[in-house]
Write a protein that holds these residues in place. Structure first.
Motif, PDB file in Angstrom:
ATOM      1  N   THR A 237       0.831  -1.206   0.000  1.00 31.00           N
ATOM      2  CA  THR A 237       0.000   0.000   0.000  1.00 31.00           C
ATOM      3  C   THR A 237       0.862   1.251   0.000  1.00 31.00           C
ATOM      4  OG1 THR A 237      -1.549  -1.261   1.323  1.00 31.00           O
ATOM      5  CG2 THR A 237      -1.929   1.108   1.183  1.00 31.00           C
ATOM      6  N   GLU A 238       1.870   1.221   0.830  1.00 30.43           N
ATOM      7  CA  GLU A 238       2.791   2.349   0.938  1.00 30.43           C
ATOM      8  C   GLU A 238       3.466   2.632  -0.404  1.00 30.43           C
ATOM      9  OE1 GLU A 238       4.288   5.274   3.225  1.00 30.43           O
ATOM     10  OE2 GLU A 238       2.972   3.689   3.978  1.00 30.43           O
ATOM     11  N   PHE A 239       3.892   1.573  -1.073  1.00 33.39           N
ATOM     12  CA  PHE A 239       4.617   1.741  -2.333  1.00 33.39           C
ATOM     13  C   PHE A 239       3.693   2.285  -3.423  1.00 33.39           C
ATOM     14  CE2 PHE A 239       6.599   0.594  -6.316  1.00 33.39           C
ATOM     15  CZ  PHE A 239       7.909   0.996  -6.092  1.00 33.39           C
ATOM     16  N   ILE A 240       2.462   1.800  -3.463  1.00 33.82           N
ATOM     17  CA  ILE A 240       1.511   2.289  -4.478  1.00 33.82           C
ATOM     18  C   ILE A 240       1.202   3.759  -4.227  1.00 33.82           C
ATOM     19  CG2 ILE A 240      -0.839   2.061  -5.382  1.00 33.82           C
ATOM     20  CD1 ILE A 240      -0.561  -0.972  -4.859  1.00 33.82           C
ATOM     21  N   GLY A 241       1.073   4.122  -2.973  1.00 32.29           N
ATOM     22  CA  GLY A 241       1.034   5.530  -2.585  1.00 32.29           C
ATOM     23  C   GLY A 241      -0.130   6.317  -3.157  1.00 32.29           C
ATOM     24  N   ASP A 242       0.155   7.558  -3.518  1.00 36.08           N
ATOM     25  CA  ASP A 242      -0.899   8.512  -3.875  1.00 36.08           C
ATOM     26  C   ASP A 242      -1.645   8.184  -5.157  1.00 36.08           C
ATOM     27  OD1 ASP A 242      -0.173   9.875  -1.654  1.00 36.08           O
ATOM     28  OD2 ASP A 242       1.037  11.374  -2.716  1.00 36.08           O
ATOM     29  N   ASP A 243      -1.098   7.281  -5.987  1.00 34.52           N
ATOM     30  CA  ASP A 243      -1.778   6.928  -7.234  1.00 34.52           C
ATOM     31  C   ASP A 243      -2.986   6.035  -7.007  1.00 34.52           C
ATOM     32  OD1 ASP A 243      -0.045   8.309  -8.789  1.00 34.52           O
ATOM     33  OD2 ASP A 243       1.205   6.603  -9.302  1.00 34.52           O
ATOM     34  N   ARG A 244      -3.166   5.582  -5.788  1.00 36.46           N
ATOM     35  CA  ARG A 244      -4.163   4.568  -5.473  1.00 36.46           C
ATOM     36  C   ARG A 244      -5.569   4.883  -5.967  1.00 36.46           C
ATOM     37  NH1 ARG A 244      -3.626   0.375  -2.437  1.00 36.46           N
ATOM     38  NH2 ARG A 244      -5.573  -0.274  -1.491  1.00 36.46           N
ATOM     39  N   GLY A 245      -6.029   6.109  -5.709  1.00 35.33           N
ATOM     40  CA  GLY A 245      -7.391   6.475  -6.103  1.00 35.33           C
ATOM     41  C   GLY A 245      -7.553   6.405  -7.611  1.00 35.33           C
ATOM     42  N   MET A 246      -6.609   6.986  -8.337  1.00 33.60           N
ATOM     43  CA  MET A 246      -6.669   6.982  -9.801  1.00 33.60           C
ATOM     44  C   MET A 246      -6.567   5.558 -10.344  1.00 33.60           C
ATOM     45  SD  MET A 246      -7.367   8.670 -12.211  1.00 33.60           S
ATOM     46  CE  MET A 246      -7.097  10.027 -13.259  1.00 33.60           C
ATOM     47  N   LEU A 247      -5.676   4.751  -9.773  1.00 31.93           N
ATOM     48  CA  LEU A 247      -5.520   3.372 -10.254  1.00 31.93           C
ATOM     49  C   LEU A 247      -6.804   2.587 -10.023  1.00 31.93           C
ATOM     50  CD1 LEU A 247      -1.895   2.695  -8.998  1.00 31.93           C
ATOM     51  CD2 LEU A 247      -2.646   3.000 -11.368  1.00 31.93           C
ATOM     52  N   THR A 248      -7.489   2.874  -8.917  1.00 35.96           N
ATOM     53  CA  THR A 248      -8.763   2.215  -8.638  1.00 35.96           C
ATOM     54  C   THR A 248      -9.769   2.556  -9.734  1.00 35.96           C
ATOM     55  OG1 THR A 248      -8.357   2.257  -6.270  1.00 35.96           O
ATOM     56  CG2 THR A 248     -10.649   2.041  -6.971  1.00 35.96           C
ATOM     57  N   LEU A 249      -9.853   3.832 -10.102  1.00 34.88           N
ATOM     58  CA  LEU A 249     -10.782   4.226 -11.168  1.00 34.88           C
ATOM     59  C   LEU A 249     -10.414   3.557 -12.487  1.00 34.88           C
ATOM     60  CD1 LEU A 249     -11.248   8.058 -10.538  1.00 34.88           C
ATOM     61  CD2 LEU A 249     -12.724   6.170  -9.850  1.00 34.88           C
ATOM     62  N   ARG A 250      -9.121   3.353 -12.719  1.00 34.68           N
ATOM     63  CA  ARG A 250      -8.674   2.741 -13.969  1.00 34.68           C
ATOM     64  C   ARG A 250      -8.898   1.245 -14.022  1.00 34.68           C
ATOM     65  NH1 ARG A 250      -3.261   5.400 -14.580  1.00 34.68           N
ATOM     66  NH2 ARG A 250      -3.800   7.298 -15.674  1.00 34.68           N
ATOM     67  N   HIS A 251      -8.826   0.579 -12.863  1.00 33.63           N
ATOM     68  CA  HIS A 251      -8.784  -0.884 -12.892  1.00 33.63           C
ATOM     69  C   HIS A 251     -10.051  -1.567 -12.396  1.00 33.63           C
ATOM     70  CE1 HIS A 251      -4.725  -1.378 -14.389  1.00 33.63           C
ATOM     71  NE2 HIS A 251      -4.477  -0.239 -13.769  1.00 33.63           N
ATOM     72  N   VAL A 252     -10.892  -0.857 -11.644  1.00 33.59           N
ATOM     73  CA  VAL A 252     -12.156  -1.475 -11.233  1.00 33.59           C
ATOM     74  C   VAL A 252     -13.144  -1.315 -12.391  1.00 33.59           C
ATOM     75  CG1 VAL A 252     -14.069  -1.390  -9.599  1.00 33.59           C
ATOM     76  CG2 VAL A 252     -11.724  -1.040  -8.799  1.00 33.59           C
ATOM     77  N   ARG A 253     -13.853  -2.404 -12.703  1.00 33.59           N
ATOM     78  CA  ARG A 253     -14.761  -2.369 -13.850  1.00 33.59           C
ATOM     79  C   ARG A 253     -16.130  -1.838 -13.439  1.00 33.59           C
ATOM     80  NH1 ARG A 253     -14.952  -7.724 -16.426  1.00 33.59           N
ATOM     81  NH2 ARG A 253     -15.956  -8.083 -14.448  1.00 33.59           N
ATOM     82  N   ILE A 254     -16.761  -1.163 -14.361  1.00 27.80           N
ATOM     83  CA  ILE A 254     -18.041  -0.515 -14.078  1.00 27.80           C
ATOM     84  C   ILE A 254     -19.093  -1.547 -13.646  1.00 27.80           C
ATOM     85  CG2 ILE A 254     -18.913  -0.524 -16.476  1.00 27.80           C
ATOM     86  CD1 ILE A 254     -19.219   2.473 -14.119  1.00 27.80           C
ATOM     87  N   ALA A 255     -18.995  -2.786 -14.190  1.00 26.57           N
ATOM     88  CA  ALA A 255     -19.974  -3.823 -13.840  1.00 26.57           C
ATOM     89  C   ALA A 255     -20.005  -4.073 -12.337  1.00 26.57           C
ATOM     90  CB  ALA A 255     -19.640  -5.124 -14.584  1.00 26.57           C
ATOM     91  N   GLU A 256     -18.864  -3.850 -11.675  1.00 24.08           N
ATOM     92  CA  GLU A 256     -18.809  -4.095 -10.228  1.00 24.08           C
ATOM     93  C   GLU A 256     -19.665  -3.115  -9.442  1.00 24.08           C
ATOM     94  OE1 GLU A 256     -15.142  -4.977  -8.300  1.00 24.08           O
ATOM     95  OE2 GLU A 256     -14.134  -5.200 -10.215  1.00 24.08           O
ATOM     96  N   LEU A 257     -19.986  -2.000 -10.048  1.00 19.01           N
ATOM     97  CA  LEU A 257     -20.790  -1.004  -9.332  1.00 19.01           C
ATOM     98  C   LEU A 257     -22.275  -1.302  -9.415  1.00 19.01           C
ATOM     99  CD1 LEU A 257     -19.092   2.416 -10.106  1.00 19.01           C
ATOM    100  CD2 LEU A 257     -18.449   0.628  -8.523  1.00 19.01           C
ATOM    101  N   VAL A 258     -22.657  -2.228 -10.284  1.00 22.06           N
ATOM    102  CA  VAL A 258     -24.078  -2.471 -10.506  1.00 22.06           C
ATOM    103  C   VAL A 258     -24.683  -3.307  -9.393  1.00 22.06           C
ATOM    104  CG1 VAL A 258     -25.803  -3.264 -12.149  1.00 22.06           C
ATOM    105  CG2 VAL A 258     -23.609  -2.439 -12.967  1.00 22.06           C
ATOM    106  N   GLY A 259     -23.895  -4.279  -8.916  1.00 25.39           N
ATOM    107  CA  GLY A 259     -24.378  -5.306  -7.995  1.00 25.39           C
ATOM    108  C   GLY A 259     -25.495  -4.883  -7.060  1.00 25.39           C
ATOM    109  N   PRO A 260     -25.188  -4.157  -6.009  1.00 25.03           N
ATOM    110  CA  PRO A 260     -26.186  -3.899  -4.974  1.00 25.03           C
ATOM    111  C   PRO A 260     -27.215  -2.834  -5.360  1.00 25.03           C
ATOM    112  CG  PRO A 260     -24.006  -3.101  -4.311  1.00 25.03           C
ATOM    113  CD  PRO A 260     -23.901  -3.569  -5.704  1.00 25.03           C
ATOM    114  N   VAL A 261     -27.079  -2.288  -6.561  1.00 19.38           N
ATOM    115  CA  VAL A 261     -27.982  -1.209  -6.945  1.00 19.38           C
ATOM    116  C   VAL A 261     -29.265  -1.798  -7.544  1.00 19.38           C
ATOM    117  CG1 VAL A 261     -28.281   0.757  -8.498  1.00 19.38           C
ATOM    118  CG2 VAL A 261     -26.099   0.386  -7.350  1.00 19.38           C
TER     119      VAL A 261
END
Ligand code: ADP
Ligand code: MG
Length: 337
Positions: A237-261
């Protein structure tokens, strides 16, 4: 394609011994792009150089294509493994085309086939042979020289290409361009590539899997999302550092947001494939009509698998970015030895 089996490398010098690589085991599959990342001195280059036998392990085995490379002739082995380094290493007295055709020449290909191959490779890396084949390395920019180095590494059609911080010396814009090119080339030629960088966003952009190294050891080896979501140690986590939020937006797929909705009938939905990253989706939304009121998320057969109202999207987005994107409460420490 490549297996490192409990590999260690100890360097001995007048001032003492250095355990440069410490019991590393890695499996790299055919056609995969594996990134080695880690701080300077963590053993990335030494690990890579044991794959083409520029270094010999102190202990452990390296298997390439099913064979223990101790049994292979090192010169022959190196002709089947492309190698690109930061210091380009083009031969100044040879033209671009001659540099690219170096390995084919060593392999004894006839002149015609060598020339055709050099031209094909120059096209592949975006240097039209008509303009570039006859030039000398000193007549090229740094980015162009690095493209030639990539063309040269691919020219002998090796199944494996090793790249040691190949874009490290380039300006950010040229670097970004070459990263995109490498992605395209990798999709096109399907080589097994091992790529070293110490740049987190480069690693996440390129890697099918990422091996994070520290102090000669592999701390974690897995797909990008796994390093984000299941960091093996606080150091990850420390090494990934400040890019974490942006990398999450880049790598999490939109389909994952549909589930509980709650899935409701689409009114005016913007149709988007579920495998798009959240960031792709945001780009699409920004470019789309303003009277859409949500996303219609579909699968490969164009079936709608969910509907996400923009208000729900914002809520889910906030959850994901805050849960996964935030760095906090982690100890600044290297993994325990
Ligand atoms: N030929 C060598 N002789 C002695 N020490 C070396 C040699 N090559 C590398 N090392 C040492 O091994 C460690 C790992 O180096 P390296 O693999 O180059 O790391 P990285 O590529 O991750 O920066 C460093 O401490 C480095 O100084
Ligand atoms: Mg290095």
């Amino acid at each position: 394609m490549i297996t490192l089996d409990h590999v260690s490398k100890i360097f001995r010098s007048a001032t003492g011994t250095i355990r440069a690589v410490d019991d590393v085991s890695l499996e790299i599959s055919a056609g995969e792009l594996c990134v080695l990342i880690g701080p300077s001195g963590s053993g990335k280059t030494t690990t890579m150089r044991m794959i083409n036998r520029l270094e010999v392990p102190t202990s452990g085995r390296v298997i390439v294509n099913g064979r223990d490379i101790r049994l292979a002739d090192p010169v022959r082995l190196r002709r089947t493994i492309g190698y690109v380094i930061q210091q380009v290493g083009l031969l100044p007295h040879l033209t671009v085309a001659e540099n690219v055709a170096l390995v084919p020449r060593l392999l004894g290909w006839p002149a015609r086939k060598r020339r055709d191959r050099a031209e094909e490779m120059l096209h592949l890396v975006g240097l039209p042979p008509r303009d570039f084949a006859a030039r000398y390395p000193r007549e090229l920019s740094g980015g162009q020289q690095q493209r030639v180095a990539v063309a040269r590494a691919l020219a002998g059609d090796p199944p494996i290409v090793l790249m040691d911080e190949p874009f490290g010396a380039l300006d950010p814009l040229t670097r970004k361009q070459l990263q995109q090119e490498l992605r395209r080339i990798h999709a096109e030629v399907k080589k097994t590539i091992v790529f070293i960088t110490h740049d987190v966003s480069e690693a996440f952009l390129l890697g099918d899997r990422i091996a994070l190294m520290a102090e000669g050891r592999v701390v974690q080896y897995g797909p990008p999302l796994e390093l984000l979501r299941q960091p093996a140690t606080p150091f990850v986590t420390e090494f990934i550092g400040d890019d974490r939020g942006m990398l999450t937006l880049r790598h999490v797929r939109i389909a994952e947001l549909v589930g509980p909705v709650r899935t409701v009938e689409a009114k005016r939905g913007l149709r988007i494939h579920g495998s798009c990253s959240i960031l792709d989706a945001l780009h699409r939304i920004a470019a789309a009509r303003s009277d859409d009121d949500g996303l219609e998320i579909c699968d490969d057969r164009e079936c709608v698998i969910g509907y996400l109202r923009y208000t729900d999207l914002v809520r889910r987005l906030a959850d994901v970015v805050i849960a996964e994107g935030e760095v906090g409460g982690y100890v600044d420490a290297l993994p325990a030895r």
